[in-house]
Design a protein around this motif. Structure first.
Motif, PDB file in Angstrom:
ATOM      1  N   ILE A 177       0.831  -1.204   0.000  1.00  0.00           N
ATOM      2  CA  ILE A 177       0.000   0.000   0.000  1.00  0.00           C
ATOM      3  C   ILE A 177       0.864   1.252   0.000  1.00  0.00           C
ATOM      4  N   ARG A 178       1.921   1.248   0.802  1.00  0.00           N
ATOM      5  CA  ARG A 178       2.785   2.421   0.845  1.00  0.00           C
ATOM      6  C   ARG A 178       3.490   2.642  -0.496  1.00  0.00           C
ATOM      7  N   ALA A 179       3.965   1.565  -1.126  1.00  0.00           N
ATOM      8  CA  ALA A 179       4.641   1.697  -2.415  1.00  0.00           C
ATOM      9  C   ALA A 179       3.683   2.254  -3.463  1.00  0.00           C
ATOM     10  N   ALA A 180       2.446   1.767  -3.460  1.00  0.00           N
ATOM     11  CA  ALA A 180       1.448   2.266  -4.399  1.00  0.00           C
ATOM     12  C   ALA A 180       1.123   3.728  -4.123  1.00  0.00           C
ATOM     13  N   ALA A 181       1.022   4.086  -2.841  1.00  0.00           N
ATOM     14  CA  ALA A 181       0.718   5.470  -2.475  1.00  0.00           C
ATOM     15  C   ALA A 181       1.835   6.412  -2.905  1.00  0.00           C
ATOM     16  N   ASP A 182       3.083   5.999  -2.736  1.00  0.00           N
ATOM     17  CA  ASP A 182       4.215   6.830  -3.152  1.00  0.00           C
ATOM     18  C   ASP A 182       4.178   7.084  -4.655  1.00  0.00           C
ATOM     19  N   ARG A 183       3.918   6.035  -5.411  1.00  0.00           N
ATOM     20  CA  ARG A 183       3.859   6.174  -6.861  1.00  0.00           C
ATOM     21  C   ARG A 183       2.692   7.051  -7.282  1.00  0.00           C
ATOM     22  N   TRP A 184       1.545   6.840  -6.654  1.00  0.00           N
ATOM     23  CA  TRP A 184       0.340   7.628  -6.941  1.00  0.00           C
ATOM     24  C   TRP A 184       0.593   9.104  -6.664  1.00  0.00           C
ATOM     25  N   LEU A 185       1.248   9.400  -5.559  1.00  0.00           N
ATOM     26  CA  LEU A 185       1.483  10.793  -5.191  1.00  0.00           C
ATOM     27  C   LEU A 185       2.413  11.492  -6.183  1.00  0.00           C
ATOM     28  N   SER A 186       3.293  10.752  -6.811  1.00  0.00           N
ATOM     29  CA  SER A 186       4.237  11.348  -7.758  1.00  0.00           C
ATOM     30  C   SER A 186       3.659  11.483  -9.165  1.00  0.00           C
ATOM     31  N   THR A 187       2.410  11.032  -9.364  1.00  0.00           N
ATOM     32  CA  THR A 187       1.767  11.117 -10.672  1.00  0.00           C
ATOM     33  C   THR A 187       1.067  12.463 -10.810  1.00  0.00           C
ATOM     34  N   PRO A 188       1.434  13.290 -11.798  1.00  0.00           N
ATOM     35  CA  PRO A 188       0.848  14.636 -11.932  1.00  0.00           C
ATOM     36  C   PRO A 188      -0.673  14.629 -12.060  1.00  0.00           C
ATOM     37  N   ALA A 189      -1.202  13.846 -12.992  1.00  0.00           N
ATOM     38  CA  ALA A 189      -2.646  13.818 -13.217  1.00  0.00           C
ATOM     39  C   ALA A 189      -3.241  12.576 -12.564  1.00  0.00           C
ATOM     40  N   ARG A 190      -3.092  12.488 -11.260  1.00  0.00           N
ATOM     41  CA  ARG A 190      -3.539  11.289 -10.559  1.00  0.00           C
ATOM     42  C   ARG A 190      -5.038  11.338 -10.270  1.00  0.00           C
ATOM     43  N   PRO A 191      -5.688  10.185 -10.248  1.00  0.00           N
ATOM     44  CA  PRO A 191      -7.105  10.136  -9.866  1.00  0.00           C
ATOM     45  C   PRO A 191      -7.248  10.378  -8.367  1.00  0.00           C
ATOM     46  N   GLY A 192      -8.471  10.550  -7.914  1.00  0.00           N
ATOM     47  CA  GLY A 192      -8.707  10.784  -6.497  1.00  0.00           C
ATOM     48  C   GLY A 192      -8.350   9.578  -5.651  1.00  0.00           C
ATOM     49  N   SER A 193      -8.152   9.815  -4.374  1.00  0.00           N
ATOM     50  CA  SER A 193      -7.735   8.736  -3.475  1.00  0.00           C
ATOM     51  C   SER A 193      -8.765   7.617  -3.410  1.00  0.00           C
ATOM     52  N   GLU A 194     -10.053   7.956  -3.595  1.00  0.00           N
ATOM     53  CA  GLU A 194     -11.084   6.919  -3.506  1.00  0.00           C
ATOM     54  C   GLU A 194     -10.953   5.895  -4.637  1.00  0.00           C
TER      55      GLU A 194
END
Length: 223
Positions: A177-194
């Protein structure tokens, strides 16, 4: 034979006690100011910005924190307490293992989404001039994994599942989960957390079900 009376008990110095309480309170105020500065200026915030947010000087900061590392560790400890408290509260509102897992993932990601700079600050160690053996990131991950493990174990046992692997599997899920969250946070046009929370829950639950084939029927009933 004469006996020597023990010395009278020393009473705490009221002034010292009040001063210690004042210093603790002031230190917490400065941690709050540091977090405001981080949110405003980003994870690379400097001590000047922290002092300005606190309405004081760097000299005063260094009266309450031994060095930059001390301030960083205090902020990380606050984040750890906040995240752990929120996770426990979220899990307490659930009644099945899958709901508990989903609630923890969603809560964790919402916290990151709410203030990404605070998260970046903790995981990037910006105020540390040298590596520290008191790595708060590892501590936070470990404590969250411990909380996850306890919650998942309680829910699974209540559902009739018995396995000695739950603790290890829960810690593994947190790493994912943490690895996925780190990658998600570094994505400029990321979808919402939900969106990520739903996908991660499906991925984690599918993996947990596959890892416990003897209890697959019980687990699937929780879907």
């Amino acid at each position: 034979m004469d006996t020597v009376a023990p010395p009278p008990a020393t009473r705490p110095d009221g002034r010292s006690t009040r001063w210690a309480a004042h210093r603790r309170a002031r230190r917490e105020e400065l941690v709050s100011a540091a977090m405001r500065a981080i949110s405003r200026h980003g994870a690379e915030v400097g001590m000047d910005e922290v002092a300005a947010a606190a309405g004081t000087s760097k000299t005063v900061l260094y009266r309450h924190f031994a060095d930059k590392e001390d301030l960083y560790l205090a902020v990380a400890a606050r984040v750890n307490r906040n995240v752990t408290r929120e996770l426990r509260a979220a899990v307490n509102l659930t009644s099945t293992p899958r709901e508990a897992l989903s609630a923890m993932i969603a809560t964790y990601l919402r916290r990151i989404e709410h203030d990404p700079e605070i998260y970046r600050f903790v995981v990037s160690h910006p105020l540390l001039e040298r590596p520290t053996d008191r790595d708060p990131v590892q501590r936070i991950s470990s404590e969250i994994a411990d909380a996850t493990s306890r919650a998942m174990t309680a829910h699974l046992r209540a559902a009739g599942v018995t396995s000695e692997l739950i603790d290890a599997l829960a810690h593994g899920l947190i790493g994912m989960i943490r690895a996925a969250a780190d990658r998600w946070l570094s994505t400029p046009a990321r979808p919402g957390s939900e969106v990520l929370a739903a996908e991660l829950t499906a991925l984690a639950w599918g993996g947990l079900s596959a890892a416990l084939p003897d209890h697959l029927t019980v687990l699937e009933e929780q879907r």
